[in-house]
Design an enzyme around this catalytic site. Structure first.
Site, mmCIF file in Angstrom:
data_model
loop_
_atom_site.group_PDB
_atom_site.id
_atom_site.type_symbol
_atom_site.label_atom_id
_atom_site.label_comp_id
_atom_site.label_asym_id
_atom_site.label_seq_id
_atom_site.Cartn_x
_atom_site.Cartn_y
_atom_site.Cartn_z
ATOM 1 N N ARG A 110 0.879 -1.180 0.000
ATOM 2 C CA ARG A 110 0.000 0.000 0.000
ATOM 3 C C ARG A 110 0.910 1.221 0.000
ATOM 4 O O ARG A 110 1.629 1.479 0.976
ATOM 5 C CB ARG A 110 -0.892 -0.018 1.248
ATOM 6 C CG ARG A 110 -1.866 1.155 1.367
ATOM 7 C CD ARG A 110 -2.683 0.989 2.640
ATOM 8 N NE ARG A 110 -3.514 2.142 2.945
ATOM 9 C CZ ARG A 110 -4.780 2.292 2.578
ATOM 10 N NH1 ARG A 110 -5.351 1.348 1.856
ATOM 11 N NH2 ARG A 110 -5.472 3.353 2.914
ATOM 12 N N HIS A 137 -7.191 1.235 -6.828
ATOM 13 C CA HIS A 137 -7.510 0.568 -5.558
ATOM 14 C C HIS A 137 -8.342 -0.675 -5.889
ATOM 15 O O HIS A 137 -9.524 -0.755 -5.559
ATOM 16 C CB HIS A 137 -8.278 1.509 -4.640
ATOM 17 C CG HIS A 137 -8.283 1.099 -3.207
ATOM 18 N ND1 HIS A 137 -7.784 -0.110 -2.769
ATOM 19 C CD2 HIS A 137 -8.745 1.744 -2.084
ATOM 20 C CE1 HIS A 137 -7.921 -0.204 -1.466
ATOM 21 N NE2 HIS A 137 -8.500 0.906 -1.023
ATOM 22 N N GLN A 140 -10.488 -2.686 -3.157
ATOM 23 C CA GLN A 140 -11.740 -2.033 -2.783
ATOM 24 C C GLN A 140 -12.826 -2.327 -3.803
ATOM 25 O O GLN A 140 -13.974 -2.609 -3.452
ATOM 26 C CB GLN A 140 -11.531 -0.524 -2.658
ATOM 27 C CG GLN A 140 -12.802 0.248 -2.300
ATOM 28 C CD GLN A 140 -13.332 -0.126 -0.942
ATOM 29 O OE1 GLN A 140 -12.613 -0.079 0.046
ATOM 30 N NE2 GLN A 140 -14.610 -0.507 -0.867
ATOM 31 N N ASP A 232 -16.854 9.123 -2.180
ATOM 32 C CA ASP A 232 -15.612 8.994 -1.436
ATOM 33 C C ASP A 232 -15.240 10.378 -0.922
ATOM 34 O O ASP A 232 -15.831 11.389 -1.334
ATOM 35 C CB ASP A 232 -14.508 8.438 -2.358
ATOM 36 C CG ASP A 232 -13.248 8.039 -1.599
ATOM 37 O OD1 ASP A 232 -13.282 7.990 -0.349
ATOM 38 O OD2 ASP A 232 -12.215 7.775 -2.254
ATOM 39 N N CYS A 273 -16.310 3.879 0.567
ATOM 40 C CA CYS A 273 -15.167 3.003 0.865
ATOM 41 C C CYS A 273 -14.588 3.247 2.245
ATOM 42 O O CYS A 273 -13.843 2.400 2.753
ATOM 43 C CB CYS A 273 -14.091 3.150 -0.201
ATOM 44 S SG CYS A 273 -13.434 4.818 -0.337
ATOM 45 N N ARG A 301 -14.454 -6.468 2.381
ATOM 46 C CA ARG A 301 -13.026 -6.421 2.070
ATOM 47 C C ARG A 301 -12.364 -7.722 2.510
ATOM 48 O O ARG A 301 -11.487 -8.266 1.805
ATOM 49 C CB ARG A 301 -12.363 -5.230 2.779
ATOM 50 C CG ARG A 301 -12.688 -3.863 2.216
ATOM 51 C CD ARG A 301 -12.054 -3.626 0.847
ATOM 52 N NE ARG A 301 -10.596 -3.757 0.886
ATOM 53 C CZ ARG A 301 -9.748 -2.789 1.200
ATOM 54 N NH1 ARG A 301 -10.211 -1.587 1.524
ATOM 55 N NH2 ARG A 301 -8.449 -2.995 1.179
#
Length: 316
Positions: A110, A137, A140, A232, A273, A301
């Site tokens: 990450r 991402h 996600q 988001d 998210c 997730r």
């Protein structure tokens, strides 16, 4: 033959969704649902496997879901900050990739730069998973697709509206939708559009799947008759210096609130998210209301990433 071996995905990277095809993604989503329904059945399939996790950015959901996921599948995790590694002191990524390939079975990283993840994957002899970069991402997006599938029992033809910044989450959501047949509508102000190359790629994928892509500056047009509304944060990690400008540029027009949600289907679901800034990109009334499925989405997730780990690590 097990579901996760069906498409011979062992050893594949997940740098973005573009290494995968529609069948592989839909199989992964179905496997994730099966793992969520009957976790005990899969509790030893990655026995002996070790996942290394490298973090340049802080994390809650990515770290906990991947670490818990590999443990629940019988494997182990080693969690590392880049500050704890020689890579944080200038060791070439090439050297890190080759050495880590001698020790562990996969790396989840990450970080900020997507090029860094691509370079790591180029030199590594083990699968690399993008846990987030400034451009993509994908993990996600897997959880997003899973959540949609759980509510609709299908992906093709579902109407998804994304309101806000054309960021990494939006990029992966756009690609995922185009690949599996979700009709996606994007609403964002000028200056915050999605990457042109990613949009062009998504449009090509949509022609193959039958999905539709609609881009507008009008959130009401995007949300009209939507099955899902997604947003988001307007200011992501690393953009804190832009916060005041971003708040002004997005303003109330791009906030997901009751007035905007009225244009969606009566039984719409709200997605985010996380982390969220209540009363900025979304009102408390919406994110904590009856239409919100953000905790189911966040929980997924874990299951989506377990399915990904099983697919790439030669689960038995």
């Amino acid at each position: 033959m097990t579901m996760y071996a069906k498409n011979n995905t062992a050893g594949k990277n997940m740098l973005s969704l573009l290494e995968w095809n529609k069948e592989e993604l839909t199989d992964m989503i179905k496997l994730a649902v099966a793992m969520k329904t009957n976790p005990a059945h899969y509790s030893h399939i990655l026995s002996g496997k070790i996942l290394g996790m490298i973090f340049d950015k802080p994390s809650t959901r990515t770290r906990v879901s991947f670490e818990a996921g590999i443990l629940q599948l019988g494997g182990q995790a080693i969690v590392m900050s880049s500050k704890e590694l020689q890579i944080g002191r200038g060791e070439p990524i090439k050297d890190t990739a080759h050495v880590m390939s001698e020790y562990i079975d996969a790396i989840m990283i990450r970080t900020f730069s997507h090029e860094k993840v691509e370079e790591l994957a180029y030199h590594a002899e083990i699968p690399i998973i993008n846990g987030l970069t400034d451009l993509h991402h994908p993990c996600q997006a897997l959880a997003d697709l899973m959540t949609i599938y759980e509510w609709k029992d299908q992906l093709e033809g579902v109407k998804l509206a994304y309101i806000g910044d054309g960021n990494n989450v939006c990029h992966s959501l756009l690609l995922a939708s185009a690949m599996v047949g979700v009709d996606i509508r994007l609403a964002m102000p000028k200056g915050y559009e999605v990457d042109e190359t990613i949009l062009a790629t998504a449009e090509k994928l949509a022609k193959q799947s039958g999905a539709t892509i609609f881009v507008t500056e009008d959130p009401k047009l995007a949300v009209t008759d939507a099955d899902f509304i997604y947003t988001d944060v307007w200011t992501s990690m690393g953009q804190e210096d832009e916060n005041a400008k971003r708040l002004a540029d997005f303003g109330e027009k791009y906030q997901v609130n009751a007035e905007l949600a009225c244009f969606a289907k009566p039984d719409y679901h709200f997605l985010h998210c996380l982390p969220a800034h209540r009363e900025e990109e979304v009102t408390t009334e919406i994110i904590d209301g009856d239409h919100s499925v953000i905790y189911q989405q966040a929980g997924n997730r874990l299951h989506a990433q377990k399915a990904l780990l099983a697919a790439i690590l030669e689960a038995k």
